[in-house]
Design a protein around this motif. Structure first.
Motif, PDB file in Angstrom:
ATOM      1  N   LEU A 119       0.839  -1.213   0.000  1.00  0.00           N
ATOM      2  CA  LEU A 119       0.000   0.000   0.000  1.00  0.00           C
ATOM      3  C   LEU A 119       0.869   1.256   0.000  1.00  0.00           C
ATOM      4  N   LYS A 120       2.020   1.161   0.655  1.00  0.00           N
ATOM      5  CA  LYS A 120       2.941   2.309   0.656  1.00  0.00           C
ATOM      6  C   LYS A 120       3.487   2.539  -0.747  1.00  0.00           C
ATOM      7  N   GLU A 121       3.898   1.452  -1.384  1.00  0.00           N
ATOM      8  CA  GLU A 121       4.409   1.553  -2.764  1.00  0.00           C
ATOM      9  C   GLU A 121       3.393   2.222  -3.686  1.00  0.00           C
ATOM     10  N   LEU A 122       2.122   1.931  -3.440  1.00  0.00           N
ATOM     11  CA  LEU A 122       1.062   2.453  -4.307  1.00  0.00           C
ATOM     12  C   LEU A 122       0.478   3.768  -3.760  1.00  0.00           C
ATOM     13  N   GLU A 123       1.182   4.352  -2.790  1.00  0.00           N
ATOM     14  CA  GLU A 123       0.787   5.642  -2.202  1.00  0.00           C
ATOM     15  C   GLU A 123      -0.624   5.616  -1.620  1.00  0.00           C
ATOM     16  N   LEU A 124      -0.908   4.536  -0.909  1.00  0.00           N
ATOM     17  CA  LEU A 124      -2.234   4.399  -0.296  1.00  0.00           C
ATOM     18  C   LEU A 124      -2.140   4.326   1.228  1.00  0.00           C
ATOM     19  N   GLN A 125      -0.948   4.619   1.775  1.00  0.00           N
ATOM     20  CA  GLN A 125      -0.747   4.383   3.212  1.00  0.00           C
ATOM     21  C   GLN A 125      -1.682   5.204   4.098  1.00  0.00           C
ATOM     22  N   THR A 126      -2.163   6.343   3.576  1.00  0.00           N
ATOM     23  CA  THR A 126      -3.057   7.155   4.416  1.00  0.00           C
ATOM     24  C   THR A 126      -4.523   6.723   4.280  1.00  0.00           C
ATOM     25  N   HIS A 127      -4.759   5.689   3.476  1.00  0.00           N
ATOM     26  CA  HIS A 127      -6.155   5.284   3.221  1.00  0.00           C
ATOM     27  C   HIS A 127      -6.493   3.914   3.798  1.00  0.00           C
ATOM     28  N   VAL A 128      -5.583   3.335   4.573  1.00  0.00           N
ATOM     29  CA  VAL A 128      -5.757   1.930   4.993  1.00  0.00           C
ATOM     30  C   VAL A 128      -7.067   1.661   5.735  1.00  0.00           C
ATOM     31  N   ASP A 129      -7.543   2.643   6.501  1.00  0.00           N
ATOM     32  CA  ASP A 129      -8.750   2.395   7.306  1.00  0.00           C
ATOM     33  C   ASP A 129     -10.026   2.887   6.632  1.00  0.00           C
ATOM     34  N   GLN A 130      -9.900   3.335   5.404  1.00  0.00           N
ATOM     35  CA  GLN A 130     -11.087   3.820   4.709  1.00  0.00           C
ATOM     36  C   GLN A 130     -11.812   2.675   4.000  1.00  0.00           C
ATOM     37  N   TYR A 131     -13.076   2.940   3.701  1.00  0.00           N
ATOM     38  CA  TYR A 131     -13.889   1.984   2.945  1.00  0.00           C
ATOM     39  C   TYR A 131     -13.914   2.417   1.480  1.00  0.00           C
ATOM     40  N   PRO A 132     -14.156   1.479   0.560  1.00  0.00           N
ATOM     41  CA  PRO A 132     -14.121   1.826  -0.868  1.00  0.00           C
ATOM     42  C   PRO A 132     -14.956   3.057  -1.238  1.00  0.00           C
ATOM     43  N   PHE A 133     -16.130   3.227  -0.590  1.00  0.00           N
ATOM     44  CA  PHE A 133     -16.971   4.370  -0.998  1.00  0.00           C
ATOM     45  C   PHE A 133     -16.321   5.711  -0.673  1.00  0.00           C
ATOM     46  N   GLU A 134     -15.311   5.681   0.189  1.00  0.00           N
ATOM     47  CA  GLU A 134     -14.635   6.936   0.566  1.00  0.00           C
ATOM     48  C   GLU A 134     -13.471   7.263  -0.369  1.00  0.00           C
ATOM     49  N   LEU A 135     -13.230   6.414  -1.354  1.00  0.00           N
ATOM     50  CA  LEU A 135     -12.049   6.585  -2.211  1.00  0.00           C
ATOM     51  C   LEU A 135     -12.427   7.090  -3.598  1.00  0.00           C
ATOM     52  N   SER A 136     -11.478   7.739  -4.252  1.00  0.00           N
ATOM     53  CA  SER A 136     -11.667   8.139  -5.654  1.00  0.00           C
ATOM     54  C   SER A 136     -11.503   6.903  -6.550  1.00  0.00           C
ATOM     55  N   GLY A 137     -11.864   7.058  -7.817  1.00  0.00           N
ATOM     56  CA  GLY A 137     -11.715   5.944  -8.760  1.00  0.00           C
ATOM     57  C   GLY A 137     -10.273   5.465  -8.857  1.00  0.00           C
ATOM     58  N   GLY A 138      -9.341   6.412  -8.941  1.00  0.00           N
ATOM     59  CA  GLY A 138      -7.927   6.046  -9.057  1.00  0.00           C
ATOM     60  C   GLY A 138      -7.436   5.319  -7.814  1.00  0.00           C
ATOM     61  N   GLN A 139      -7.910   5.781  -6.635  1.00  0.00           N
ATOM     62  CA  GLN A 139      -7.501   5.113  -5.390  1.00  0.00           C
ATOM     63  C   GLN A 139      -8.090   3.703  -5.319  1.00  0.00           C
ATOM     64  N   LYS A 140      -9.359   3.572  -5.713  1.00  0.00           N
ATOM     65  CA  LYS A 140      -9.985   2.233  -5.699  1.00  0.00           C
ATOM     66  C   LYS A 140      -9.214   1.286  -6.603  1.00  0.00           C
ATOM     67  N   GLN A 141      -8.805   1.804  -7.748  1.00  0.00           N
ATOM     68  CA  GLN A 141      -8.070   0.939  -8.663  1.00  0.00           C
ATOM     69  C   GLN A 141      -6.738   0.500  -8.057  1.00  0.00           C
ATOM     70  N   ARG A 142      -6.056   1.436  -7.374  1.00  0.00           N
ATOM     71  CA  ARG A 142      -4.773   1.064  -6.769  1.00  0.00           C
ATOM     72  C   ARG A 142      -4.989   0.038  -5.646  1.00  0.00           C
ATOM     73  N   VAL A 143      -6.123   0.152  -4.934  1.00  0.00           N
ATOM     74  CA  VAL A 143      -6.429  -0.860  -3.910  1.00  0.00           C
ATOM     75  C   VAL A 143      -6.645  -2.229  -4.587  1.00  0.00           C
ATOM     76  N   ALA A 144      -7.339  -2.207  -5.725  1.00  0.00           N
ATOM     77  CA  ALA A 144      -7.561  -3.469  -6.448  1.00  0.00           C
ATOM     78  C   ALA A 144      -6.224  -4.071  -6.898  1.00  0.00           C
ATOM     79  N   ILE A 145      -5.306  -3.214  -7.325  1.00  0.00           N
ATOM     80  CA  ILE A 145      -3.973  -3.692  -7.724  1.00  0.00           C
ATOM     81  C   ILE A 145      -3.237  -4.235  -6.492  1.00  0.00           C
ATOM     82  N   ALA A 146      -3.324  -3.494  -5.370  1.00  0.00           N
ATOM     83  CA  ALA A 146      -2.657  -3.940  -4.132  1.00  0.00           C
ATOM     84  C   ALA A 146      -3.213  -5.291  -3.695  1.00  0.00           C
ATOM     85  N   ARG A 147      -4.528  -5.439  -3.813  1.00  0.00           N
ATOM     86  CA  ARG A 147      -5.153  -6.694  -3.390  1.00  0.00           C
ATOM     87  C   ARG A 147      -4.645  -7.862  -4.237  1.00  0.00           C
TER      88      ARG A 147
END
Ligand code: ADP
Length: 212
Positions: A119-147
């Motif tokens: 998640l750090k590599e994908l610059e998502l470290q500040t979003h770890v406790d958020q739910y998908p509805f709280e994320l932008s499209g680009g962030q959701k996609q990076r979470v999908a890649i991280a997953r």
């Protein structure tokens, strides 16, 4: 190396893929391009084991491999879906750690440590406790890649990674894919966007509608 030999697939008597052959070298990026309906997603789904070709062979590192039948597929091939398919009721961290704890039997601590790095590599470290509805499209996609990356796949497939995003995010996705190449992963990208394919790919496979 992943080799596809004579992959053929029909739906209801209509041939979509006809004896398709391609070789994907380790650590390379293959884009699959072509018009809508040409069979790009069908091919990707066959590679990821979500669909089964009617005939043809997959050969992975010299051995025949049936993605639709192998219990190993989820450890070998990851997929990032067009609409991301995140679990809406789970946080970012929970989305990324679920499969490693269930399928790879990692402890929660180990899965979280791995996930934190990704998640750090994908610059998502500040979003770890958020739910998908709280994320932008680009962030959701990076979470999908991280997953997908949390399962440590050898090959990562993307279905139309730019289509659900604002055009300004196209370059950002391209950068993520190119950065991942440095980590030694093989990537297969379905896209209807030839310019995007040109920018990221080592190899482009053009699929054409058959009999049209
Ligand atoms: P592309 O990704 O290039 O737009 P697809 O692989 O989604 O193309 O679809 C190729 C063709 O196969 C289309 O004509 C589509 O309607 C058909 N097709 C895809 N999946 C199915 C299915 N599960 N059942 C029947 N036809 C399908």
């Amino acid at each position: 190396m992943l080799k596809l030999e004579n992959i053929t697939k029909s739906f209801n008597g209509t041939t979509i893929l006809n004896k398709l052959n391609v070789e994907v070298k380790d650590n390379s990026i293959l884009s699959i391009v072509g018009p809508s309906g040409a069979g790009k997603t069908t091919l990707l789904r066959c590679i990821a084991g979500l669909d089964r070709p009617d005939s043809g062979k997959f050969i992975l590192n010299g051995d025949t491999f049936d993605p639709a039948d192998s219990t190993e597929t989820e450890r070998i091939i990851g997929i990032v879906f067009q609409d991301f398919n995140l679990f809406p009721h789970l946080t970012v961290m929970e989305n990324v750690t679920l499969a490693p704890t269930m399928a790879l039997k990692q402890s929660k601590e180990e899965a979280k440590e791995n996930a934190s790095g990704i998640l750090k590599e994908l610059e998502l470290q500040t979003h770890v406790d958020q739910y998908p509805f709280e994320l932008s499209g680009g962030q959701k996609q990076r979470v999908a890649i991280a997953r997908a990356l949390a399962m440590k796949p050898q090959i990562l497939c993307y279905d139309e990674p730019t289509s659900a995003l604002d055009p300004s995010l196209r370059d950002a996705v391209g950068k993520v894919i190119l950065d991942l190449k440095e980590t030694g992963i093989t990537q297969i990208v379905v896209t209807h966007d030839p310019a995007f394919a040109e920018n990221i790919s080592d190899q482009i496979l053009q699929v054409k509608p058959i009999n049209k």
